[in-house]
Structure formats: structure tokens, C-alpha cells
Design a protein around this motif. Structure first.
Motif, PDB file in Angstrom:
ATOM      1  N   ARG A   6     113.479  39.167 -34.514  1.00  0.00           N
ATOM      2  CA  ARG A   6     114.483  39.241 -33.466  1.00  0.00           C
ATOM      3  C   ARG A   6     114.189  38.249 -32.330  1.00  0.00           C
ATOM      4  N   ILE A   7     112.911  38.121 -31.994  1.00  0.00           N
ATOM      5  CA  ILE A   7     112.541  37.154 -30.955  1.00  0.00           C
ATOM      6  C   ILE A   7     112.834  35.735 -31.419  1.00  0.00           C
ATOM      7  N   HIS A   8     112.542  35.446 -32.687  1.00  0.00           N
ATOM      8  CA  HIS A   8     112.814  34.121 -33.233  1.00  0.00           C
ATOM      9  C   HIS A   8     114.315  33.820 -33.211  1.00  0.00           C
ATOM     10  N   ALA A   9     115.128  34.820 -33.481  1.00  0.00           N
ATOM     11  CA  ALA A   9     116.580  34.621 -33.463  1.00  0.00           C
ATOM     12  C   ALA A   9     117.070  34.274 -32.060  1.00  0.00           C
ATOM     13  N   GLN A  10     116.369  34.779 -31.044  1.00  0.00           N
ATOM     14  CA  GLN A  10     116.750  34.501 -29.658  1.00  0.00           C
ATOM     15  C   GLN A  10     116.228  33.151 -29.188  1.00  0.00           C
ATOM     16  N   ASP A  11     115.089  32.725 -29.723  1.00  0.00           N
ATOM     17  CA  ASP A  11     114.479  31.459 -29.302  1.00  0.00           C
ATOM     18  C   ASP A  11     113.752  30.864 -30.499  1.00  0.00           C
ATOM     19  N   ALA A  12     114.336  29.807 -31.073  1.00  0.00           N
ATOM     20  CA  ALA A  12     113.789  29.218 -32.295  1.00  0.00           C
ATOM     21  C   ALA A  12     112.433  28.562 -32.079  1.00  0.00           C
ATOM     22  N   ARG A  13     112.049  28.329 -30.823  1.00  0.00           N
ATOM     23  CA  ARG A  13     110.723  27.757 -30.573  1.00  0.00           C
ATOM     24  C   ARG A  13     109.624  28.747 -30.927  1.00  0.00           C
ATOM     25  N   PHE A  14     109.967  30.036 -30.916  1.00  0.00           N
ATOM     26  CA  PHE A  14     109.004  31.076 -31.282  1.00  0.00           C
ATOM     27  C   PHE A  14     108.941  31.179 -32.801  1.00  0.00           C
ATOM     28  N   LYS A  15     107.746  31.032 -33.361  1.00  0.00           N
ATOM     29  CA  LYS A  15     107.590  31.078 -34.813  1.00  0.00           C
ATOM     30  C   LYS A  15     106.514  32.105 -35.176  1.00  0.00           C
ATOM     31  N   ALA A  16     106.715  32.776 -36.273  1.00  0.00           N
ATOM     32  CA  ALA A  16     105.752  33.759 -36.768  1.00  0.00           C
ATOM     33  C   ALA A  16     105.504  33.506 -38.252  1.00  0.00           C
ATOM     34  N   LEU A  17     104.290  33.737 -38.683  1.00  0.00           N
ATOM     35  CA  LEU A  17     103.908  33.545 -40.078  1.00  0.00           C
ATOM     36  C   LEU A  17     103.400  34.867 -40.636  1.00  0.00           C
ATOM     37  N   ARG A  18     103.717  35.140 -41.887  1.00  0.00           N
ATOM     38  CA  ARG A  18     103.274  36.381 -42.511  1.00  0.00           C
ATOM     39  C   ARG A  18     102.767  36.113 -43.925  1.00  0.00           C
ATOM     40  N   PHE A  19     101.587  36.606 -44.235  1.00  0.00           N
ATOM     41  CA  PHE A  19     101.057  36.514 -45.590  1.00  0.00           C
ATOM     42  C   PHE A  19     101.621  37.647 -46.439  1.00  0.00           C
ATOM     43  N   ARG A  20     101.517  37.478 -47.752  1.00  0.00           N
ATOM     44  CA  ARG A  20     101.976  38.546 -48.645  1.00  0.00           C
ATOM     45  C   ARG A  20     101.025  39.743 -48.613  1.00  0.00           C
ATOM     46  N   ARG A  21      99.774  39.487 -48.271  1.00  0.00           N
ATOM     47  CA  ARG A  21      98.810  40.576 -48.083  1.00  0.00           C
ATOM     48  C   ARG A  21      97.788  40.126 -47.052  1.00  0.00           C
ATOM     49  N   ASN A  22      96.878  41.001 -46.698  1.00  0.00           N
ATOM     50  CA  ASN A  22      95.883  40.688 -45.680  1.00  0.00           C
ATOM     51  C   ASN A  22      94.768  39.829 -46.282  1.00  0.00           C
ATOM     52  N   TYR A  23      94.716  38.561 -45.881  1.00  0.00           N
ATOM     53  CA  TYR A  23      93.683  37.653 -46.364  1.00  0.00           C
ATOM     54  C   TYR A  23      92.531  37.513 -45.376  1.00  0.00           C
ATOM     55  N   GLY A  24      92.623  38.185 -44.232  1.00  0.00           N
ATOM     56  CA  GLY A  24      91.545  38.123 -43.261  1.00  0.00           C
ATOM     57  C   GLY A  24      91.850  37.206 -42.097  1.00  0.00           C
ATOM     58  N   LYS A  25      91.012  37.325 -41.089  1.00  0.00           N
ATOM     59  CA  LYS A  25      91.233  36.606 -39.831  1.00  0.00           C
ATOM     60  C   LYS A  25      91.060  35.102 -39.977  1.00  0.00           C
ATOM     61  N   SER A  26      90.069  34.669 -40.744  1.00  0.00           N
ATOM     62  CA  SER A  26      89.849  33.227 -40.897  1.00  0.00           C
ATOM     63  C   SER A  26      91.055  32.536 -41.519  1.00  0.00           C
ATOM     64  N   ALA A  27      91.626  33.155 -42.552  1.00  0.00           N
ATOM     65  CA  ALA A  27      92.798  32.572 -43.207  1.00  0.00           C
ATOM     66  C   ALA A  27      93.973  32.500 -42.238  1.00  0.00           C
ATOM     67  N   ALA A  28      94.153  33.562 -41.441  1.00  0.00           N
ATOM     68  CA  ALA A  28      95.256  33.574 -40.478  1.00  0.00           C
ATOM     69  C   ALA A  28      95.084  32.462 -39.443  1.00  0.00           C
ATOM     70  N   LEU A  29      93.863  32.320 -38.923  1.00  0.00           N
ATOM     71  CA  LEU A  29      93.622  31.269 -37.934  1.00  0.00           C
ATOM     72  C   LEU A  29      93.784  29.885 -38.546  1.00  0.00           C
ATOM     73  N   ALA A  30      93.290  29.705 -39.773  1.00  0.00           N
ATOM     74  CA  ALA A  30      93.381  28.388 -40.413  1.00  0.00           C
ATOM     75  C   ALA A  30      94.834  27.954 -40.567  1.00  0.00           C
ATOM     76  N   VAL A  31      95.702  28.864 -41.013  1.00  0.00           N
ATOM     77  CA  VAL A  31      97.118  28.526 -41.175  1.00  0.00           C
ATOM     78  C   VAL A  31      97.778  28.316 -39.808  1.00  0.00           C
ATOM     79  N   GLY A  32      97.441  29.159 -38.849  1.00  0.00           N
ATOM     80  CA  GLY A  32      97.982  28.982 -37.506  1.00  0.00           C
ATOM     81  C   GLY A  32      97.578  27.650 -36.901  1.00  0.00           C
ATOM     82  N   GLY A 124      86.539  32.181 -45.262  1.00  0.00           N
ATOM     83  CA  GLY A 124      85.662  33.346 -45.382  1.00  0.00           C
ATOM     84  C   GLY A 124      85.646  34.148 -44.094  1.00  0.00           C
ATOM     85  N   ASP A 125      84.456  34.314 -43.529  1.00  0.00           N
ATOM     86  CA  ASP A 125      84.306  34.975 -42.232  1.00  0.00           C
ATOM     87  C   ASP A 125      83.844  34.000 -41.162  1.00  0.00           C
ATOM     88  N   MET A 126      84.140  32.718 -41.354  1.00  0.00           N
ATOM     89  CA  MET A 126      83.632  31.705 -40.443  1.00  0.00           C
ATOM     90  C   MET A 126      84.340  31.681 -39.089  1.00  0.00           C
TER      91      MET A 126
END
Length: 202
Positions: A6-32, A124-126
Motif C-alpha cells: 500500500r505504501i508503494h502504491a502511494q509512493d513508487a520511490r518506496f520499494k520492498a523486497l520479499r524472499f519466498r522463505r526466510n534465508y537469514g539476515k545476511s541474505a536480506a542485507l546482501a540483496v538490499g 552465511g552469518d557474516m
């Protein structure tokens, strides 16, 4: 996720990413980090224990004080002893081994110049050792900012003594890779020569 959409629909500059499952914090940060397009990057954990009011202070330290990376310091933690004690031990060992004098290296509340996030690789957990990895990549100006920490409103922490043990082992791994990754024989050859001489002496 529906709120983020809903926030993205109001302002396209706001972007969110979602994995299909929880791959951990390192993976989330790496993609971000890979997708980040701004000149400065600020990261926060999703457990609602950090206060966004500190973001301008992080921004000032990066833009005006010239830091490459600024790490938060939860000086007064609102966590159970099962987490605070292993964390203190971990940070003490981390300072001793890495030589980077941060009180809270694993704090998820951090600010970076874009050059930092685009020149480090985490897996990993780096994510616990981002300051160590950044320092090894040549980003030497690393600062610290005291941040307010509030009690976790939902869920339970998974941090315990087992993570402390794994964390210390990972620290030695990353220290070895950053110091001897391109010349491992400088490490193994030295100790091999010592044991060879000792064996010869015997």
C-alpha cells in the motif's frame, strides 16, 4: 506485506523486497545492498527495538563527519540476560581479535556510504562482521553512535550461548580470510615450518 504494498502504491520511490522463505539476515542485507541506489544506506532490524529518531544523527556522521560506516551502540540493552551476557562476551572477543574498537559490532542499526555496501560481500552469518569486512576492504573510518534500545514488543530472541560459540568461530574464519585469503601459505607455512623445526629438534 500488504502494508508495504500500500505504501508503494502511494509512493513508487518506496520499494520492498520479499524472499519466498526466510534465508537469514545476511541474505536480506546482501540483496538490499545490491539494490540500494542512494548515496547513503541505513539499516535497521525489524524487531521494533530501534528508534528511527537516530537516523538524522547517523546521516550527519556520514555526510558531515566523513565516516565510511557508523555502527549503533545499544549501551543500555533491553534484552534478557541470556542475550546480554553472551553479547558482551562476543563483543569483547571481537574487539580483541579484529582490533576494531566498537562496543556493539552486531548492532543492526548502521549507516554506510554507498561505496561500502557495493564493495563488501556478506553471506552465511557474516552480517555480524560487517565492520571487520569493511575495514579489510579499505574503509578505515568506522564510527559508533549510542542509540536508544527498547524492549522487544513481539516474539522471542533466538540468540543464546550456541550462537556465541558459532559467532566466535565465524570471527576467526573471517579474520583468517581477510588477513590471509590471498596468501594462505603465509599462515600455514609459518606454523608448518615451526612444527618441522620442532620435529627435527626432537
Amino acid at each position: 506485506w500488504s502494508v508495504l504494498e500500500r505504501i508503494h502504491a502511494q509512493d513508487a520511490r518506496f520499494k520492498a523486497l520479499r524472499f519466498r522463505r526466510n534465508y537469514g539476515k545476511s541474505a536480506a542485507l546482501a540483496v538490499g545492498f545490491e539494490r540500494a541506489a542512494g548515496r547513503y544506506v541505513i539499516t535497521m532490524d525489524a524487531d521494533l527495538q530501534d528508534r528511527p529518531k537516530h537516523i538524522p544523527e547517523f546521516y550527519k556522521m556520514i555526510t558531515e563527519d566523513g565516516y565510511d560506516l557508523v555502527s549503533g551502540w545499544k549501551q543500555k540493552r533491553k534484552d534478557p540476560l541470556s542475550k546480554t551476557i553472551p553479547t558482551k562476551l562476543y563483543n569483547g572477543v571481537n574487539r580483541m581479535v579484529s582490533g576494531i574498537k566498537l562496543h556493539d559490532q552486531n548492532c543492526g542499526f548502521k549507516a554506510y556510504r554507498k561505496e561500502v555496501v557495493h564493495n563488501i560481500e556478506i553471506y552465511g552469518d557474516m552480517h555480524r562482521y560487517i565492520p571487520v569486512i569493511a575495514n579489510a576492504a579499505g574503509f578505515k573510518k568506522i564510527g559508533e553512535l549510542k542509540v536508544e534500545h527498547i524492549a522487544r514488543p513481539y516474539g522471542k530472541t533466538k540468540y543464546g550461548l550456541n550462537r556465541f560459540v558459532h559467532g566466535v568461530l565465524d570471527l576467526f574464519s573471517i579474520t583468517f580470510l581477510t588477513r590471509y585469503g590471498k596468501s594462505p601459505m603465509h599462515f600455514f607455512g609459518f606454523w608448518g615450518l615451526i612444527t618441522f623445526l620442532m620435529g627435527g629438534g626432537v
